[in-house]
Write a protein that holds these residues in place. Structure first.
Motif, short mmCIF file in Angstrom:
data_model
loop_
_atom_site.label_atom_id
_atom_site.label_comp_id
_atom_site.label_asym_id
_atom_site.label_seq_id
_atom_site.Cartn_x
_atom_site.Cartn_y
_atom_site.Cartn_z
N GLN A 33 0.82 -1.22 0.00
CA GLN A 33 0.00 0.00 0.00
C GLN A 33 0.86 1.28 0.00
O GLN A 33 0.33 2.37 -0.04
N ARG A 34 2.19 1.12 0.00
CA ARG A 34 3.07 2.28 0.08
C ARG A 34 3.05 3.09 -1.23
O ARG A 34 2.81 2.54 -2.30
N LYS A 35 3.33 4.39 -1.12
CA LYS A 35 3.25 5.32 -2.24
C LYS A 35 4.62 5.89 -2.59
O LYS A 35 5.56 5.83 -1.81
N SER A 36 4.73 6.51 -3.80
CA SER A 36 5.98 7.13 -4.21
C SER A 36 6.19 8.44 -3.46
O SER A 36 5.24 9.06 -2.97
N TRP A 37 7.45 8.87 -3.41
CA TRP A 37 7.78 10.10 -2.68
C TRP A 37 7.13 11.31 -3.33
O TRP A 37 6.77 12.28 -2.64
N ILE A 38 6.93 11.28 -4.65
CA ILE A 38 6.35 12.43 -5.34
C ILE A 38 4.91 12.68 -4.88
O ILE A 38 4.51 13.82 -4.63
N SER A 39 4.14 11.60 -4.75
CA SER A 39 2.75 11.77 -4.34
C SER A 39 2.66 12.28 -2.90
O SER A 39 1.79 13.09 -2.56
N ILE A 40 3.58 11.84 -2.03
CA ILE A 40 3.59 12.31 -0.65
C ILE A 40 4.05 13.76 -0.58
O ILE A 40 3.48 14.58 0.16
#
Length: 452
Positions: free
Chosen positions: A15-22
């Motif tokens: 479920q982890r996201k990319s740094w750009i979206s965060i």
């Protein structure tokens, strides 16, 4: 859509996201009406270049601190409130989580108030009708709560939509203002009512709660390194952009309301849509983190239910006029919450292999040593805050930035108390390899990377 936001545990690796979206979420949070309000206040209380330097300095410090706080969130996979449980114990963590939740709820109310006042200006400009500001405040608060109900995923989607529009509006506004009025207003003399250190404290204070609660978003990052990248980009640029633009526009246009400025530039209709998005993304995150903090107090508490209850309370406070206490409030946040960031960074640095950093791990009822470090940090922040700048005594000065003073002192005092702590309260710590492997599994990392 999956309704869980893993408020009582860690975020699964898939479920982890990319740094750009965060980073986009944090940039969207930073570009808000409170930042514009602060920029206008700095423009009227300081010379132009000192105001810009204070903004860049405060935002740079926030970016660096965010890297450290985001690392802890991504490495442990825990929310800020769950981290407070690991640091302060069951009851101590509950007290800190309550303090975080109340601060976030107050910040939600202040931001909803800004939304209401600017929405009222826009509505009057467009229709000629004057409706009570409380009506717009309540409507905005409801929209923000509805988005927060869906959790991180909806916040991320909204931020992805809002950030490009926000950046375009800000750049176009500055270009049009300079084309219409030139740059002569930048050097206009003003009475210096804000000190440089006080200005940096305000710049940090406006987003320090976001830095300390960075784990709430960072725990969704794929790796700790990605969380750190997102933290620096999100907080440095997210915090500085709107303040710098507001300083420029306030100086060039000689106005004190951002919405009024954009209508004077002929960009009013566009500004209405985009600034509503800006405030929406920011305040949705405030009520989301407040609900996470409340939920951490007891495993039976449900984040969605708490979002509705907390949102209703926040809207009532906003309608009552919380925005009128904006500057004192952000200074108080810096004094009380910033030292907690220093304490949990020190606690993780020195005890990251302890079993207490795992979700659901046994922790002491109260960790008095951590609470003592937090209390000393608060006292020092109060002692170093100039009374002219806000809540404080002005007894002495360290860095000239009271929020940073409190954070640093909280960090140092925790380290200084460590020998006494280990003598009085020896912890049952897992072996380095076992703890590293367990932490990696909980945070979705490779165990070999964790041992390294």
């Amino acid at each position: 859509m999956d309704s869980t936001d893993y408020e009582h545990g860690t975020v699964p690796a898939d479920q982890r996201k990319s740094w750009i979206s965060i980073a986009a979420v944090w940039i969207a949070i930073g570009i808000d009406l409170s930042g514009a309000f602060l920029g206008i206040a700095l423009a009227s209380g300081m010379a132009f270049w000192p105001a810009i330097l204070a903004t860049v300095t405060g935002s740079l410090l926030l970016g660096l601190l965010a890297m450290a706080c985001a690392y802890v969130g991504a490495a442990t996979g825990l929310s800020t409130a769950m981290i407070s449980r690991a640091v302060f114990g069951k009851i101590g963590g509950a007290v800190l989580a309550l303090a975080l939740a109340i601060s976030l709820l107050g910040w939600f109310a202040v931001q909803a108030g800004f939304f209401g006042s600017n929405a009222q200006i826009a509505f009057t400009e467009l229709t000629g009708l004057e409706l009570p500001v409380q009506l717009f405040t309540a409507i905005g608060g409801v929209l923000m709560v509805l988005t927060a109900l869906w959790g991180y995923r909806s916040i991320s989607r909204l931020s992805t939509l809002a950030v490009p529009l926000l950046l375009i509006l800000l750049v176009v506004g500055v270009i049009v203002a300079f084309a219409m009025h030139g740059a002569s207003g930048l050097d206009a003399p003003v009475e210096a009512t804000i000190t440089f250190g006080g200005a940096v404290s305000l710049v940090m204070g406006i987003f320090i709660l976001g830095v300390v609660s960075a784990p709430d978003m960072a725990r969704w990052a794929k790796t700790p390194k990605q969380a750190m990248a997102a933290g620096f980009v999100g907080f440095f640029f997210g915090n500085s952009i709107i303040i710098v633009v507001a300083i420029l526009l306030a100086r060039v246009m000689n106005q004190s309301e951002l919405m009024t400025i954009y209508f004077a530039l002929g960009l009013g209709v566009i500004a209405v849509v985009v600034l509503i998005l800006a405030q929406w993304t920011t305040n949705t995150t405030n009520i989301y983190s407040a609900a996470l903090s409340f939920a951490s107090i007891n495993g039976r508490l449900n984040r969605r239910t708490l979002t509705i209850i907390g949102g209703a309370i926040g809207i009532v406070i906003a309608v009552a006029g919380a925005a009128d206490f904006f500057v004192p409030f952000i200074l108080a946040i810096g004094v009380v919450i910033a030292p907690y960031g220093g304490v949990y960074l020190a606690a993780y640095l020195t005890g990251r292999r302890s079993a207490r950093w795992s979700a659901g791990a046994a922790v002491p009822t109260v960790d008095g040593w951590a609470i003592a470090a937090w209390a000393v940090g608060i006292l020092v922040a109060l002692a170093t805050t100039n009374p002219a700048d806000g809540l404080g005594f002005g007894w002495f000065s360290l860095t000239t930035i009271s929020a940073l003073d409190g954070l640093i002192v909280g960090f140092v005092v925790y380290l200084a108390l460590l020998p006494l702590r280990r003598r009085e309260l020896p912890e049952h710590v897992e072996s380095a390899a076992t703890a590293a492997t367990g932490a990696a599994a909980g945070a979705g990392r490779d165990p070999e990377e964790a041992r390294a």
